[in-house]
Design a protein around this motif. Sequence first.
Motif, PDB file in Angstrom:
ATOM      1  N   ASP A  76      43.405  55.002  49.763  1.00 13.34           N
ATOM      2  CA  ASP A  76      43.298  53.637  49.459  1.00 13.34           C
ATOM      3  C   ASP A  76      41.958  53.079  48.959  1.00 13.34           C
ATOM      4  O   ASP A  76      40.919  53.211  49.837  1.00 13.34           O
ATOM      5  N   TYR A  77      41.922  52.250  47.704  1.00 14.94           N
ATOM      6  CA  TYR A  77      40.591  51.746  47.374  1.00 14.94           C
ATOM      7  C   TYR A  77      40.671  50.268  46.689  1.00 14.94           C
ATOM      8  O   TYR A  77      41.758  49.764  46.872  1.00 14.94           O
ATOM      9  N   THR A  78      39.446  49.750  46.248  1.00 13.39           N
ATOM     10  CA  THR A  78      39.776  48.348  45.569  1.00 13.39           C
ATOM     11  C   THR A  78      39.299  48.794  44.162  1.00 13.39           C
ATOM     12  O   THR A  78      38.434  49.712  43.753  1.00 13.39           O
ATOM     13  N   PHE A  79      40.184  48.195  43.297  1.00 14.33           N
ATOM     14  CA  PHE A  79      39.915  48.318  41.867  1.00 14.33           C
ATOM     15  C   PHE A  79      39.383  46.983  41.215  1.00 14.33           C
ATOM     16  O   PHE A  79      40.037  45.852  41.841  1.00 14.33           O
ATOM     17  N   LEU A  80      38.319  46.803  40.727  1.00 11.51           N
ATOM     18  CA  LEU A  80      37.620  45.651  40.347  1.00 11.51           C
ATOM     19  C   LEU A  80      37.519  45.796  38.811  1.00 11.51           C
ATOM     20  O   LEU A  80      36.989  46.740  38.011  1.00 11.51           O
ATOM     21  N   LEU A  81      38.173  44.706  38.115  1.00 15.97           N
ATOM     22  CA  LEU A  81      37.987  44.402  36.607  1.00 15.97           C
ATOM     23  C   LEU A  81      36.931  43.094  36.414  1.00 15.97           C
ATOM     24  O   LEU A  81      37.405  42.329  36.653  1.00 15.97           O
ATOM     25  N   GLU A  82      36.181  43.315  35.646  1.00 14.35           N
ATOM     26  CA  GLU A  82      35.274  42.044  34.942  1.00 14.35           C
ATOM     27  C   GLU A  82      35.406  42.002  33.317  1.00 14.35           C
ATOM     28  O   GLU A  82      35.119  42.880  32.761  1.00 14.35           O
ATOM     29  N   VAL A  83      36.097  41.016  32.953  1.00 13.87           N
ATOM     30  CA  VAL A  83      36.001  40.951  31.470  1.00 13.87           C
ATOM     31  C   VAL A  83      34.961  39.643  31.043  1.00 13.87           C
ATOM     32  O   VAL A  83      34.703  38.954  31.719  1.00 13.87           O
ATOM     33  N   ASN A  84      34.406  40.293  30.000  1.00 15.10           N
ATOM     34  CA  ASN A  84      33.301  39.560  29.444  1.00 15.10           C
ATOM     35  C   ASN A  84      32.171  39.312  30.156  1.00 15.10           C
ATOM     36  O   ASN A  84      31.517  38.145  30.669  1.00 15.10           O
ATOM     37  N   PRO A  85      31.792  40.445  31.195  1.00 16.89           N
ATOM     38  CA  PRO A  85      30.801  40.152  32.093  1.00 16.89           C
ATOM     39  C   PRO A  85      29.325  39.550  32.010  1.00 16.89           C
ATOM     40  O   PRO A  85      28.679  39.187  32.867  1.00 16.89           O
ATOM     41  N   SER A  86      29.010  39.906  30.577  1.00 17.88           N
ATOM     42  CA  SER A  86      27.645  39.664  30.179  1.00 17.88           C
ATOM     43  C   SER A  86      27.686  37.960  29.629  1.00 17.88           C
ATOM     44  O   SER A  86      26.752  37.454  28.950  1.00 17.88           O
ATOM     45  N   LEU A  87      28.948  37.475  29.512  1.00 17.74           N
ATOM     46  CA  LEU A  87      29.169  36.170  29.082  1.00 17.74           C
ATOM     47  C   LEU A  87      28.874  36.176  27.375  1.00 17.74           C
ATOM     48  O   LEU A  87      28.330  35.219  26.954  1.00 17.74           O
ATOM     49  N   LEU A  88      29.161  37.182  26.824  1.00 15.86           N
ATOM     50  CA  LEU A  88      28.631  37.236  25.386  1.00 15.86           C
ATOM     51  C   LEU A  88      29.781  36.679  24.331  1.00 15.86           C
ATOM     52  O   LEU A  88      29.562  36.046  23.366  1.00 15.86           O
ATOM     53  N   VAL A  89      31.041  36.441  25.092  1.00 13.70           N
ATOM     54  CA  VAL A  89      32.012  35.775  24.248  1.00 13.70           C
ATOM     55  C   VAL A  89      32.251  34.403  24.507  1.00 13.70           C
ATOM     56  O   VAL A  89      32.370  34.293  25.893  1.00 13.70           O
ATOM     57  N   ALA A  90      32.392  33.627  23.851  1.00 14.68           N
ATOM     58  CA  ALA A  90      32.568  32.043  24.157  1.00 14.68           C
ATOM     59  C   ALA A  90      33.858  31.863  24.962  1.00 14.68           C
ATOM     60  O   ALA A  90      35.059  32.505  24.047  1.00 14.68           O
ATOM     61  N   GLU A  91      34.150  31.177  25.979  1.00 14.11           N
ATOM     62  CA  GLU A  91      35.496  30.972  26.383  1.00 14.11           C
ATOM     63  C   GLU A  91      35.518  29.611  26.858  1.00 14.11           C
ATOM     64  O   GLU A  91      34.516  29.083  27.342  1.00 14.11           O
ATOM     65  N   SER A  92      36.821  29.137  26.849  1.00 13.03           N
ATOM     66  CA  SER A  92      36.841  27.487  27.525  1.00 13.03           C
ATOM     67  C   SER A  92      36.619  27.572  28.912  1.00 13.03           C
ATOM     68  O   SER A  92      36.571  26.777  29.429  1.00 13.03           O
ATOM     69  N   ASP A  93      37.110  28.953  29.572  1.00 13.38           N
ATOM     70  CA  ASP A  93      37.036  28.686  31.100  1.00 13.38           C
ATOM     71  C   ASP A  93      36.888  30.250  31.569  1.00 13.38           C
ATOM     72  O   ASP A  93      37.481  31.197  31.005  1.00 13.38           O
ATOM     73  N   PHE A  94      35.926  30.569  32.453  1.00 16.72           N
ATOM     74  CA  PHE A  94      35.648  31.841  32.878  1.00 16.72           C
ATOM     75  C   PHE A  94      36.412  32.105  34.147  1.00 16.72           C
ATOM     76  O   PHE A  94      35.976  33.170  35.171  1.00 16.72           O
ATOM     77  N   GLY A  95      37.404  31.375  34.399  1.00 15.14           N
ATOM     78  CA  GLY A  95      37.935  31.153  36.106  1.00 15.14           C
ATOM     79  C   GLY A  95      38.912  32.285  36.293  1.00 15.14           C
ATOM     80  O   GLY A  95      39.100  32.713  37.200  1.00 15.14           O
ATOM     81  N   ASN A  96      39.141  33.214  35.228  1.00 15.57           N
ATOM     82  CA  ASN A  96      40.080  34.355  35.510  1.00 15.57           C
ATOM     83  C   ASN A  96      39.432  35.563  34.878  1.00 15.57           C
ATOM     84  O   ASN A  96      40.405  36.551  34.516  1.00 15.57           O
ATOM     85  N   ASN A  97      38.175  35.962  35.028  1.00 17.90           N
ATOM     86  CA  ASN A  97      37.520  36.978  34.321  1.00 17.90           C
ATOM     87  C   ASN A  97      37.485  37.905  35.256  1.00 17.90           C
ATOM     88  O   ASN A  97      36.922  39.089  34.759  1.00 17.90           O
ATOM     89  N   VAL A  98      37.731  38.081  36.339  1.00 19.68           N
ATOM     90  CA  VAL A  98      37.520  39.118  37.509  1.00 19.68           C
ATOM     91  C   VAL A  98      38.927  39.259  38.201  1.00 19.68           C
ATOM     92  O   VAL A  98      39.766  38.293  38.571  1.00 19.68           O
ATOM     93  N   VAL A  99      39.277  40.392  38.258  1.00 22.93           N
ATOM     94  CA  VAL A  99      40.544  40.893  38.866  1.00 22.93           C
ATOM     95  C   VAL A  99      40.157  41.661  39.888  1.00 22.93           C
ATOM     96  O   VAL A  99      39.459  42.637  39.775  1.00 22.93           O
ATOM     97  N   SER A 100      40.636  41.788  41.121  1.00 22.36           N
ATOM     98  CA  SER A 100      40.483  42.475  42.210  1.00 22.36           C
ATOM     99  C   SER A 100      41.830  42.906  42.764  1.00 22.36           C
ATOM    100  O   SER A 100      42.777  42.022  42.874  1.00 22.36           O
ATOM    101  N   CYS A 101      42.202  44.207  42.676  1.00 25.49           N
ATOM    102  CA  CYS A 101      43.381  44.757  43.435  1.00 25.49           C
ATOM    103  C   CYS A 101      43.169  45.688  44.259  1.00 25.49           C
ATOM    104  O   CYS A 101      42.226  46.611  44.281  1.00 25.49           O
ATOM    105  N   GLN A 102      44.254  45.923  44.941  1.00 25.71           N
ATOM    106  CA  GLN A 102      44.207  47.211  46.060  1.00 25.71           C
ATOM    107  C   GLN A 102      44.531  48.349  45.164  1.00 25.71           C
ATOM    108  O   GLN A 102      45.848  48.271  44.291  1.00 25.71           O
ATOM    109  N   LEU A 103      44.078  49.463  45.203  1.00 26.27           N
ATOM    110  CA  LEU A 103      44.518  50.749  44.438  1.00 26.27           C
ATOM    111  C   LEU A 103      45.070  51.797  45.355  1.00 26.27           C
ATOM    112  O   LEU A 103      44.086  52.206  46.591  1.00 26.27           O
ATOM    113  N   ASN A 104      46.124  52.226  45.212  1.00 24.63           N
ATOM    114  CA  ASN A 104      46.399  53.639  46.005  1.00 24.63           C
ATOM    115  C   ASN A 104      46.324  54.736  45.148  1.00 24.63           C
ATOM    116  O   ASN A 104      47.309  54.681  43.957  1.00 24.63           O
TER     117      ASN A 104
END
Length: 130
Positions: A76-104
């Motif tokens: 069992d591990y943790t999976f992390l995903l960061e979208v647009n981590p360097s903020l190179l793409v303009a977005e109206s909201d960065f509130g959902n750019n990280v996803v954390s999941c349990q990985l089996n």
Amino acid sequence: MEVFAHYDIMDAEGNRLAEGSKASFCLEDTVCDPGVVPQYNCRGYAEQGLSVNCSDNYMYDIDCQWIDITDIKPGDYTFLLEVNPSLLVAESDFGNNVVSCQLNYNGYFAFLKNCHYESLLEYRKPIKMG
């Protein structure tokens, strides 16, 4: 962009066991939720972007779209995903750019569950090199 998204697999102590990234050469509405009309299409060098409730999907067989887990033992591990981590793409909201999941990982398949979103601007968990 060399890194449009960054992936980490971490153990319970916060050590990074594997990482990967998603390169991007064209952001477009590949798949949209029912009722959503795609606005962005890179064919013909049109304007790039992602519409609300659309995604830009790449298959696993395209280079830089996967994580090498060859050296990871089943567990069992943790999976992390960061979208647009360097903020190179303009977005109206960065509130959902990280996803954390349990990985089996059972040695043959990897399963994600209990995923939740976090803000990219607020999330900066220190990662130890494993």
